[in-house]
Design a protein around this motif. Sequence first.
Motif, PDB file in Angstrom:
ATOM      1  N   VAL A 155       7.644   0.234   9.737  1.00 37.95           N
ATOM      2  CA  VAL A 155       6.318   0.806   9.946  1.00 37.95           C
ATOM      3  C   VAL A 155       5.518   0.719   8.642  1.00 37.95           C
ATOM      4  O   VAL A 155       6.051   1.009   7.570  1.00 37.95           O
ATOM      5  N   ILE A 156       4.257   0.328   8.751  1.00 37.10           N
ATOM      6  CA  ILE A 156       3.402   0.277   7.556  1.00 37.10           C
ATOM      7  C   ILE A 156       2.618   1.586   7.461  1.00 37.10           C
ATOM      8  O   ILE A 156       1.883   1.946   8.378  1.00 37.10           O
ATOM      9  N   THR A 157       2.817   2.300   6.377  1.00 39.54           N
ATOM     10  CA  THR A 157       2.165   3.589   6.200  1.00 39.54           C
ATOM     11  C   THR A 157       1.027   3.530   5.190  1.00 39.54           C
ATOM     12  O   THR A 157       0.208   4.445   5.143  1.00 39.54           O
ATOM     13  N   ALA A 158       0.998   2.489   4.362  1.00 36.13           N
ATOM     14  CA  ALA A 158      -0.015   2.450   3.309  1.00 36.13           C
ATOM     15  C   ALA A 158      -0.360   1.023   2.897  1.00 36.13           C
ATOM     16  O   ALA A 158       0.540   0.205   2.724  1.00 36.13           O
ATOM     17  N   VAL A 159      -1.657   0.732   2.778  1.00 33.99           N
ATOM     18  CA  VAL A 159      -2.117  -0.504   2.147  1.00 33.99           C
ATOM     19  C   VAL A 159      -3.224  -0.167   1.150  1.00 33.99           C
ATOM     20  O   VAL A 159      -3.927   0.834   1.313  1.00 33.99           O
ATOM     21  N   ALA A 160      -3.353  -1.000   0.112  1.00 32.24           N
ATOM     22  CA  ALA A 160      -4.462  -0.867  -0.833  1.00 32.24           C
ATOM     23  C   ALA A 160      -4.806  -2.257  -1.331  1.00 32.24           C
ATOM     24  O   ALA A 160      -3.926  -3.114  -1.441  1.00 32.24           O
TER      25      ALA A 160
END
Length: 481
Positions: A155-160
Amino acid sequence: MSDFFCHHRSIVFVMCCLFVGAVVVSADESADADTATVSFWNDVRPIFQAHCQGCHQPAKKGGEYDMTSLENLFKGGESEEAAIVPGDPAGSNLIGQITPSDGAAEMPKNAKPLTDADIAKITKWIAAGAKDDTPESARRRFDSDNPPTYSAAPVITAVAISPDGNLVAVSGYHEVLLHETDKLIAGDATNAGRLIGMSERIESVAFSPDGKMLAVAGGSPGRLGELQIWNVADRAMVFSNAVTFDTCYGASWSPDGKLVAFGCPDNTVRAIRVEDGKQVLFNGAHNDWVLDTVFSVKGTNLVTVSRDRSMKLMEVATERFIDNVTSITPGALKGGLHAVDRDPAKDELLIGGSDGVPKIYRMFREQDRKIGDDFNLIRKFPEMPGRVFDVSYSKDGKKIVAGSSYNGNGHVHVFETESGKKLAEMKDVDGAIYTAAFNPDATIVVSGGFSGNLLVHDAATGERKSIVVPVPLDKTQIANK
Ligand code: HEC
């Protein structure tokens, strides 16, 4: 973001449950550590985790000494003296290092000595043979020589996206992956770096204003909360701070790049000074998990949002609670708040949460509070399906992007800040969305969530430009599925 507990799949979920179990045991046993035998896992490891492992771990080895595996913990570092000799505390270099003389000890370096009770526990454990009672489930360790492997996309919880637009940082399992934006847009999944640390779960990633550093908040449920700071160019850890015994959230940088704030599941918000890793702000005004943070334009104030449904304003210098920015009337806000961002040029705050309606609030009130007021509210955007998990402004402040999830379906909408008008809906979103961000000129939106795929969309038309699994998948295991 509490939902990640049920959304995380397979091994992550199983390990999470086991760790929670381990902590319950710890609470029972540590109370009588004096009479009972001392457990490494329940009594000694938490001391090392809180006071030592920030400087003594694979990604950052002070004195060439890694304290996160038993083998290395015993062996010692550059001195080539055995740090721990089972059965012989006096012959163990580590005991010499932590024992104070005239009120000061060699280790922990530049900090107060451990308490007598902690030193006694470590000494007792070594005297009794330094037995390893680490549960089988927690024996897996990852570092650059032994990176995490994936049978499925986590699961992807964070991108920046970096301030120059060239790099995308995305959460993985036990690591943050860096990707070149151009390659991602072209559908190329080759990563440009793996930042592997102690925390198995990454909840938040944030580039420093100059793009040179990356702050990472995360942890291992029921065991460790951690803030990591990385040097982006070198892909090297600058430091790691262990905080609390559960996952941390919502890292944000002060505009001058000197402080990083983050939220904790013990309902506190904290900020550390990047120069020396020292905690400079601690506030417990919230009464549920603090999930996101942002500084004011001048950096004098900090704003926090929480599962307790409120957005609060703090003063950085005094660490004091100043005001509830949102209404505190019961029922005024439905459900918790998940995300906050600040207008790049002014002290206006964009929030998203369980009610599905992104809103903009003014940070500092211009009228005295009256019971039931919501004076600081400036604008409501059209309601999105389900709960909003992430919101952010474009660099010029003219647009906002919000990501939401309803019954496992994800939605990513772009709105015009000034009018509140919906400008575009991203197409072919393949599952619940937990994180979304613009590139600096707001031409693309990068988002991710439950499916584990990183999506790149044209921000103006909503057309999907690419879909990429950001982690290196183990091909043999896929074939076996
Ligand atoms: C702020 C960073 C920092 C912290 C926190 C820290 N250390 Fe260290 N440690 C170092 C550095 C750097 C060295 C190398 C020697 C030096 O610079 O003093 C070192 C060296 C050591 C050594 C000697 C290793 C060898 O064989 O050369 C031991 C043992 C040690 N530390 C134990 C600990 C323990 C136990 C704790 C926690 C109670 C701790 N350290 C906390 C930075 C740290």
